[in-house]
Write a protein that holds these residues in place. Structure first.
Motif, mmCIF file in Angstrom:
data_model
loop_
_atom_site.group_PDB
_atom_site.id
_atom_site.type_symbol
_atom_site.label_atom_id
_atom_site.label_comp_id
_atom_site.label_asym_id
_atom_site.label_seq_id
_atom_site.Cartn_x
_atom_site.Cartn_y
_atom_site.Cartn_z
ATOM 1 N N GLU A 9 0.833 -1.198 0.000
ATOM 2 C CA GLU A 9 0.000 0.000 0.000
ATOM 3 C C GLU A 9 0.869 1.249 0.000
ATOM 4 O O GLU A 9 1.894 1.305 0.661
ATOM 5 N N GLY A 10 0.448 2.248 -0.723
ATOM 6 C CA GLY A 10 1.112 3.544 -0.687
ATOM 7 C C GLY A 10 2.140 3.749 -1.782
ATOM 8 O O GLY A 10 2.201 2.999 -2.760
ATOM 9 N N ARG A 11 2.946 4.786 -1.581
ATOM 10 C CA ARG A 11 3.936 5.207 -2.557
ATOM 11 C C ARG A 11 5.269 5.436 -1.862
ATOM 12 O O ARG A 11 5.312 5.757 -0.678
ATOM 13 N N ILE A 12 6.368 5.238 -2.607
ATOM 14 C CA ILE A 12 7.695 5.533 -2.070
ATOM 15 C C ILE A 12 8.463 6.374 -3.078
ATOM 16 O O ILE A 12 8.150 6.405 -4.260
ATOM 17 N N GLY A 93 1.372 15.580 -6.776
ATOM 18 C CA GLY A 93 0.163 15.532 -5.959
ATOM 19 C C GLY A 93 -0.294 14.107 -5.690
ATOM 20 O O GLY A 93 0.352 13.138 -6.059
ATOM 21 N N PRO A 94 -1.429 13.989 -5.046
ATOM 22 C CA PRO A 94 -1.938 12.650 -4.737
ATOM 23 C C PRO A 94 -2.475 11.958 -5.987
ATOM 24 O O PRO A 94 -2.882 12.595 -6.940
ATOM 25 N N GLY A 103 5.469 15.280 -0.612
ATOM 26 C CA GLY A 103 4.588 16.317 -0.094
ATOM 27 C C GLY A 103 4.231 17.372 -1.120
ATOM 28 O O GLY A 103 3.553 18.342 -0.801
ATOM 29 N N LEU A 104 4.655 17.200 -2.360
ATOM 30 C CA LEU A 104 4.381 18.190 -3.395
ATOM 31 C C LEU A 104 2.957 18.030 -3.920
ATOM 32 O O LEU A 104 2.581 16.970 -4.401
ATOM 33 N N GLY A 105 2.189 19.078 -3.816
ATOM 34 C CA GLY A 105 0.846 19.073 -4.376
ATOM 35 C C GLY A 105 -0.184 18.305 -3.573
ATOM 36 O O GLY A 105 -1.254 18.015 -4.080
ATOM 37 N N ASN A 106 0.124 17.966 -2.341
ATOM 38 C CA ASN A 106 -0.819 17.198 -1.538
ATOM 39 C C ASN A 106 -1.933 18.044 -0.927
ATOM 40 O O ASN A 106 -2.879 17.506 -0.399
#
Length: 119
Positions: A9-12, A93-94, A103-106
């Motif tokens: 799950e998620g992104r790295i 972004g997300p 954290g860019l565009g979140n």
């Protein structure tokens, strides 16, 4: 960094993926070195005990990196796509897999309304 390495799950970020690949390469080299140069009983079994879990973690980290690029984890099966994962930038972004790890565009622009701007 290196949170939930057994969860896809998620992104790295690129750095975490690159470090995962480096750790896998080092562990594989050490396992193969012990297999070839030392006369240890069951050395092949010991090397597989190290290599298989490290490979699973690398595949999971690869899926997370694919998610950061906005793709399914199956994209890592494409030849040379791992180079694109190492050097390509993430989605801004997300996306459907989670927020941007940089954290860019979140944030939403609506969150900026009413806040003072520092000059």
């Amino acid at each position: 960094m290196f949170k939930n390495v057994f969860s896809s799950e998620g992104r790295i970020r690129r750095l975490e993926y690159g470090l995962s690949y480096l750790v896998y390469s080092i562990l594989t080299f050490i396992a193969q070195f012990t297999l070839l140069y030392f006369e240890i009983d069951n050395a092949e079994l010991l090397s597989y005990i190290v290599i298989i879990p490290a490979f699973i973690v690398l595949c999971i980290q690869g899926a997370k990196r694919c998610h950061d690029r906005g793709n399914s984890g199956w994209y890592q099966l494409i030849p040379f796509y791992s180079l694109w994962m190492l050097f390509g930038d993430s989605d801004y972004g997300p996306n459907e897999y989670g927020p941007n790890p940089k954290g860019l565009g979140n944030h939403e622009s609506i969150d900026e309304i009413g806040k003072t701007v520092e000059i």
